[in-house]
Design an enzyme around this catalytic site. Structure first.
Site, short mmCIF file in Angstrom:
data_model
loop_
_atom_site.label_atom_id
_atom_site.label_comp_id
_atom_site.label_asym_id
_atom_site.label_seq_id
_atom_site.Cartn_x
_atom_site.Cartn_y
_atom_site.Cartn_z
N LYS A 20 11.69 16.00 -7.60
CA LYS A 20 10.47 16.81 -7.56
C LYS A 20 9.61 16.20 -6.45
O LYS A 20 8.45 15.79 -6.67
CB LYS A 20 9.79 16.77 -8.94
CG LYS A 20 8.62 17.72 -9.11
CD LYS A 20 9.02 19.16 -9.21
CE LYS A 20 7.80 20.05 -9.33
NZ LYS A 20 8.08 21.47 -9.12
N ASP A 71 13.05 22.28 -10.58
CA ASP A 71 12.83 23.64 -11.11
C ASP A 71 13.87 24.61 -10.54
O ASP A 71 14.42 25.45 -11.25
CB ASP A 71 11.39 24.13 -10.86
CG ASP A 71 10.77 23.56 -9.60
OD1 ASP A 71 11.41 22.74 -8.93
OD2 ASP A 71 9.64 23.95 -9.27
N TYR A 84 11.37 7.41 -19.21
CA TYR A 84 11.61 6.94 -20.57
C TYR A 84 11.41 5.43 -20.73
O TYR A 84 11.35 4.92 -21.83
CB TYR A 84 13.03 7.31 -21.04
CG TYR A 84 13.25 8.81 -21.20
CD1 TYR A 84 12.20 9.70 -21.05
CD2 TYR A 84 14.50 9.31 -21.49
CE1 TYR A 84 12.40 11.06 -21.18
CE2 TYR A 84 14.70 10.68 -21.64
CZ TYR A 84 13.65 11.55 -21.48
OH TYR A 84 13.85 12.90 -21.62
N ASP A 127 18.24 14.50 -18.57
CA ASP A 127 18.30 14.77 -20.00
C ASP A 127 18.25 16.28 -20.23
O ASP A 127 19.03 16.85 -20.99
CB ASP A 127 17.10 14.07 -20.68
CG ASP A 127 17.22 14.02 -22.18
OD1 ASP A 127 18.26 14.47 -22.71
OD2 ASP A 127 16.28 13.54 -22.83
N ASP A 150 21.75 19.16 -20.86
CA ASP A 150 21.86 20.07 -22.01
C ASP A 150 21.98 21.52 -21.54
O ASP A 150 22.72 22.31 -22.11
CB ASP A 150 20.64 19.92 -22.93
CG ASP A 150 20.90 18.90 -24.03
OD1 ASP A 150 21.77 18.02 -23.81
OD2 ASP A 150 20.26 18.98 -25.09
#
Ligand code: NAD
Length: 352
Positions: free
Chosen positions: A191, A223, A141, A247, A251
Site C-alpha cells: 500500500k 486493494d 500483528y 492474512d 483467505d
C-alpha cells in the site's frame, strides 16, 4: 532417511485429520525406505485444559528440536472467552515466533474436477495456480507500541505497522527463489501510496528484483490485488505480501479452490524446522463426526517432505495421488460427497 516429526493435532477435527495424514506418511516411508519418528504433543485449547497454557515451554522445545512440525488446527467455542488470559491462537503465534518461521506459503490450485465447487465463474478458474507468500512474524500483528490508553479524555487503541529491512529482504528473497521454479513472476503487494512501511517494502522488492532479472516483478496495491484475485486469478503466479494483507488475501484466494478443506500451508524460517498445517480451522461444527476432509493436511505433509526433508519425488507422489483421487470423483461432504475422513485417506493411499 530418518526424520523426527512433532505432531500437534490440536482441537476439533485436528486429531482426525492428523491421524489419517500419518497413515499417508507411513505408506511413503515404507515405499521409499524412510523412517519417520513421531512425537505427539498438546497445543491450543487442549493444552490450556491440560496444562493451563496454549503452548508449554516443553512443547516448544520439542518442536524446535524436530526436523518438522505437523499441526492440525486449534481453537473452538470452549476457549472463545475474549477475557481469558490465554487463548488457543496465542499458542499458534508463539509457536510461529518460537520457530522463527517468517514466511507462510499457501499454494492455491484449482483442480479441474472441482471448478464447479467454486463460487467463481468456471472460465475465470482455468489455469489458476498461485503461490501466496505471507510475511508471518512482523508487520501490524507484532509491531510495538500496541495497546489501549486514554488520551485527551478519549479511549484510544494503538497497533503499529513496523518492518525492518532484513524482515522484508528474507521473505522477498524466498519469493524470488520459489518463482524461479514456477512461472518466474513475482507480484509484490503493498500500500505504497499511503504507508511508509510499504514504501520500504517496495524499495526492497526492487532491490531483490534487480538481482534476479530472469524473474518479472510487478507491484500491485493491496486493494487492486484483492480485486485481481477474483477478476483474473489465472494471471498470478507468486504473490508476496505483508502479514495482515497476506492474512486477508490468503483467505480470499482459498475460496477459488472450492473448499477450505483442500488447501495446505507451510511456514518456513531460516533453516530451522518448518511448520505445516492445513489452512482451515478446527471446524467445531463437524468435529468428532469423522467427516472432515483430510486433503489439506495430507497436502501439507507433501510440503513438509519437499521443504523440510528435501524429498521432492515423495512429495510429488502424494500430490499426484490426491489429484487422481479427486479426478476419480472421491469426495468428502464439504465437496458434496459422502466419504468419511478415513475413506478419503484410503482412496489416496490406494493410489500411492
Ligand atoms: P473453520 O475453518 O474451522 O471452519 C469454517 C467452515 O469450513 C466450517 O463450516 C467447517 O465445517 C468447514 N471446514 C473447515 N475445514 C474443513 C475440513 N477439513 N473438512 C470439511 N469442512 C471443513 O473456521 P471457523 O469456523 O471460523 O473457526 C473454528 C475455530 O477454528 C475457531 O476457534 C478459530 O479461531 C479456529 N481457527 C484456527 C485456525 C488454525 O488452527 N490455524 C485457523 C482458522 C480458525
Amino acid at each position: 532417511m530418518k526424520a523426527k516429526l512433532v505432531l500437534l493435532p490440536g482441537d476439533g477435527i485436528g486429531p482426525e485429520i492428523i491421524s489419517e495424514t500419518v497413515r499417508v506418511l507411513e505408506v511413503i516411508a515404507g515405499k521409499y525406505g524412510h523412517s519417520f519418528s513421531y512425537t505427539e504433543r498438546l497445543m491450543g485449547g487442549c493444552s490450556i485444559d491440560q496444562y493451563g497454557s496454549s503452548l508449554t515451554d516443553e512443547t516448544l522445545v520439542d518442536c524446535q528440536a524436530a526436523d518438522a512440525v505437523l499441526l492440525g488446527a486449534v481453537g473452538g467455542p470452549k476457549w472463545d472467552d475474549p477475557k481469558a488470559k490465554d487463548r488457543p491462537e496465542r499458542g499458534l503465534l508463539a509457536l510461529r515466533k518460537g520457530l522463527g518461521v517468517f514466511a507462510n506459503l499457501r499454494p492455491v490450485k484449482v483442480h479441474p474436477a472441482l471448478i464447479d465447487s467454486s463460487p467463481l465463474k468456471p472460465e475465470k478458474l482455468i489455469g489458476v495456480d498461485i503461490l501466496v507468500i505471507r510475511e508471518l512474524t512482523g508487520g501490524l500483528y507484532f509491531g510495538w507500541p500496541k495497546g489501549r490508553d486514554v488520551k485527551d479524555g478519549r479511549e484510544r487503541a494503538v497497533d503499529t505497522l513496523e518492518y525492518y529491512d532484513y524482515e522484508i529482504r528474507r521473505v522477498m528473497e524466498l519469493a524470488f527463489k520459489l518463482a524461479k521454479g514456477r512461472k518466474k513472476k513475482v507480484t509484490s503487494v503493498d500500500k505504497a501510496n499511503v504507508l511508509e512501511s510499504s514504501r520500504l517494502w517496495r524499495q526492497i522488492a526492487v532491490e531483490i528484483g534487480s538481482q534476479n532479472p530472469d524473474v518479472t516483478l510487478e507491484h500491485v496495491l493491496v486493494d487492486t490485488a484483492s480485486m485481481r484475485l477474483i477478476t483474473g486469478p489465472a494471471a498470478m503466479d507468486v504473490v508476496v505480501t505483508e502479514n495482515m494483507f497476506g492474512d486477508i488475501l490468503t483467505d480470499e484466494a482459498s475460496v477459488l479452490a472450492g473448499s477450505m478443506g483442500m488447501l495446505p500451508s507451510a511456514s518456513l524460517g531460516a533453516g530451522g524446522p518448518g511448520l505445516y498445517e492445513p489452512i482451515h480451522g478446527s471446524a467445531p461444527d463437524i468435529a468428532g463426526k469423522g467427516i472432515a476432509n483430510p486433503v489439506g493436511t495430507i497436502l501439507s505433509s507433501a510440503m513438509l517432505l519437499r521443504h523440510s526433508l528435501g524429498l521432492e519425488t515423495e512429495a510429488a507422489s502424494i500430490e499426484k495421488a490426491v489429484d487422481e483421487t479427486i479426478t476419480a470423483g472421491a469426495r468428502t461432504s464439504d465437496l458434496g460427497g459422502k466419504l468419511s475422513t478415513r475413506q478419503m485417506a484410503d482412496e489416496i493411499i490406494k493410489r500411492l
